[in-house]
Design an enzyme around this catalytic site. Sequence first.
Site, short mmCIF file in Angstrom:
data_model
loop_
_atom_site.label_atom_id
_atom_site.label_comp_id
_atom_site.label_asym_id
_atom_site.label_seq_id
_atom_site.Cartn_x
_atom_site.Cartn_y
_atom_site.Cartn_z
N GLN A 1 50.11 52.01 44.17
CA GLN A 1 49.57 52.90 45.39
C GLN A 1 50.74 54.15 45.53
O GLN A 1 50.37 54.87 46.13
CB GLN A 1 49.36 51.92 46.65
CG GLN A 1 47.99 51.13 46.39
CD GLN A 1 48.21 49.82 45.87
OE1 GLN A 1 49.58 49.54 45.78
NE2 GLN A 1 47.20 49.10 45.63
N HIS B 1 38.77 34.62 38.71
CA HIS B 1 38.05 35.27 39.62
C HIS B 1 36.70 35.38 39.40
O HIS B 1 36.18 35.98 38.39
CB HIS B 1 38.72 36.66 39.84
CG HIS B 1 40.11 36.65 39.96
ND1 HIS B 1 41.20 36.88 38.97
CD2 HIS B 1 40.81 36.84 41.31
CE1 HIS B 1 42.25 36.95 39.56
NE2 HIS B 1 42.12 36.87 40.71
N TYR C 1 35.28 43.10 49.65
CA TYR C 1 36.63 43.06 48.61
C TYR C 1 36.23 41.70 47.68
O TYR C 1 35.79 40.68 47.82
CB TYR C 1 37.84 42.70 49.48
CG TYR C 1 38.92 42.00 48.57
CD1 TYR C 1 39.79 43.13 48.07
CD2 TYR C 1 39.08 40.72 48.34
CE1 TYR C 1 40.55 42.96 47.12
CE2 TYR C 1 40.15 40.50 47.51
CZ TYR C 1 40.88 41.51 46.81
OH TYR C 1 41.79 41.19 45.95
N HIS D 1 41.56 38.45 52.35
CA HIS D 1 42.14 39.71 52.35
C HIS D 1 42.25 40.43 53.55
O HIS D 1 42.25 41.66 53.91
CB HIS D 1 41.27 40.68 51.35
CG HIS D 1 42.18 41.63 50.36
ND1 HIS D 1 42.30 42.80 50.35
CD2 HIS D 1 43.11 41.17 49.41
CE1 HIS D 1 43.22 43.32 49.57
NE2 HIS D 1 43.55 42.28 48.83
N GLU E 1 50.70 38.28 49.91
CA GLU E 1 50.69 39.43 48.95
C GLU E 1 51.46 40.85 49.42
O GLU E 1 51.86 41.62 48.67
CB GLU E 1 49.34 39.68 48.85
CG GLU E 1 48.88 40.73 47.75
CD GLU E 1 47.22 40.66 47.39
OE1 GLU E 1 46.86 41.64 47.24
OE2 GLU E 1 46.82 39.51 47.28
N HIS F 1 51.75 36.79 43.34
CA HIS F 1 50.40 37.60 43.07
C HIS F 1 50.76 38.12 41.73
O HIS F 1 51.85 38.50 41.18
CB HIS F 1 50.96 38.97 43.96
CG HIS F 1 49.85 39.87 44.08
ND1 HIS F 1 50.08 41.24 44.10
CD2 HIS F 1 48.56 40.02 44.24
CE1 HIS F 1 48.94 42.00 44.30
NE2 HIS F 1 48.19 41.09 44.51
N GLU G 1 47.80 33.48 39.53
CA GLU G 1 46.85 34.12 39.43
C GLU G 1 46.47 34.66 38.05
O GLU G 1 47.48 35.37 37.29
CB GLU G 1 46.83 35.42 40.44
CG GLU G 1 45.76 36.28 40.46
CD GLU G 1 45.49 37.44 41.58
OE1 GLU G 1 44.70 38.10 41.68
OE2 GLU G 1 46.83 37.50 42.13
#
Length: 400
Positions: free
Chosen positions: A43, A127, A163, A206, A256, A306, A333
């Site tokens: 980001q 996922h 999400y 989340h 996270e 993460h 993950e």
Amino acid sequence: MPRIVITDVRAICTAPDGIRLVVVKVETSEPGLYGLGCATFTQRPLAVVAAIEQYLKPFVVGRDPNDIEDIWQAAYVSSYWRNGPVLHNALSGIDMALWDIKGKLANMPLYQLFGGKCRQAAALYAHASGRDFQEVEEDARRYMEMGYRYVRCQVAVPGQSTYGARGDDTGREIWEPSVYCRLVPRLFDYLRSRLGEEVELLHDVHERVPPIQAVQLAKDLEPYRLFFLEDPFAPEDIEYFRILRQQAATPIAMGELFVNPSEYVPLIRDRLIDFIRVHISAIGGLSMARKLAAFCEFFGVRTAWHGPGDVSPVGHAANLHLDLACYNFGIQEQHVFGERTREVFPGCPEIRDGMLWPNDKPGLGVDIDEKLAARYPFPEHPLNGGWAPVRRLDGTVIRP
């Protein structure tokens, strides 16, 4: 033997799968000896690049790459203000690269320098998601048939930007928590009755709901024996963990968004969480993550680093080496890298039978094809990787 010194530090920006990755290359005076580290803060990637090249590079060039701990501690305090994601990701890129160099000098995979293997490979969670309960079940079964024993399950809330769930085609960045909090227990009632007891089920909140609703959700999910419920609260609301612990026995994963030890140390010390979920580069790299994992072991907290697509293959390799060496490993993950990313990063860890396997090359075991990486610049984006806000119906911005 001539003294080895750091001669150059470079940030490499690439996006083979469309995700902004930042990898640091630390070069040395020894011909052909260099290390790679992950500094991916997708980001705010260019802020990290500036921190690496304008501040940390002149700070470390000329230093002995063997002095990992001293370099970390000195760089950590060099900005006076510390414990932010930009500084930590920049520091992580150099720190991981130094550990990579250390492994290459020893001619050993890094897990050997961490004490050797506790396990042969790291179990992954996949996922699964869908527009409705049946689609989630079908997706979960697909992963189970591939050998996965752990599956995170997310379902779309009709008409809302949910999400982690595919199938949201509304085009609206709208979110209201109450419908979701009533829907999720019904999802796991449906899944547990159909998938049976052999599969471990996970779910990620989340941070998107008010804290008291997250407490109720954890209570409502108790009968379905989740492996863990992730991020029920935002970092700003961590005092609610004390209330949650008194109310529910659902295992909790958190971290996270943590960057500061004062965020995670009390939760571990007071046994308020069960899995630590930090983004390793966001806490400063392997040096800090090793200490955190050891601290967690004494309090019965397991690791669950993460590991989405905005962790580079170098970062995933770092996760894996800790997974193999830490007694209190919990779960890793899963992310399946595309073919272009695997070409850019030869040596990327392999997924087989729902587990992540190392390649046993010295150091982290991952390299980078810089010419190929340059063919995949960061994609155009109005916020240059930043997240657009998700709002409630009245326009209030929600977390995250």
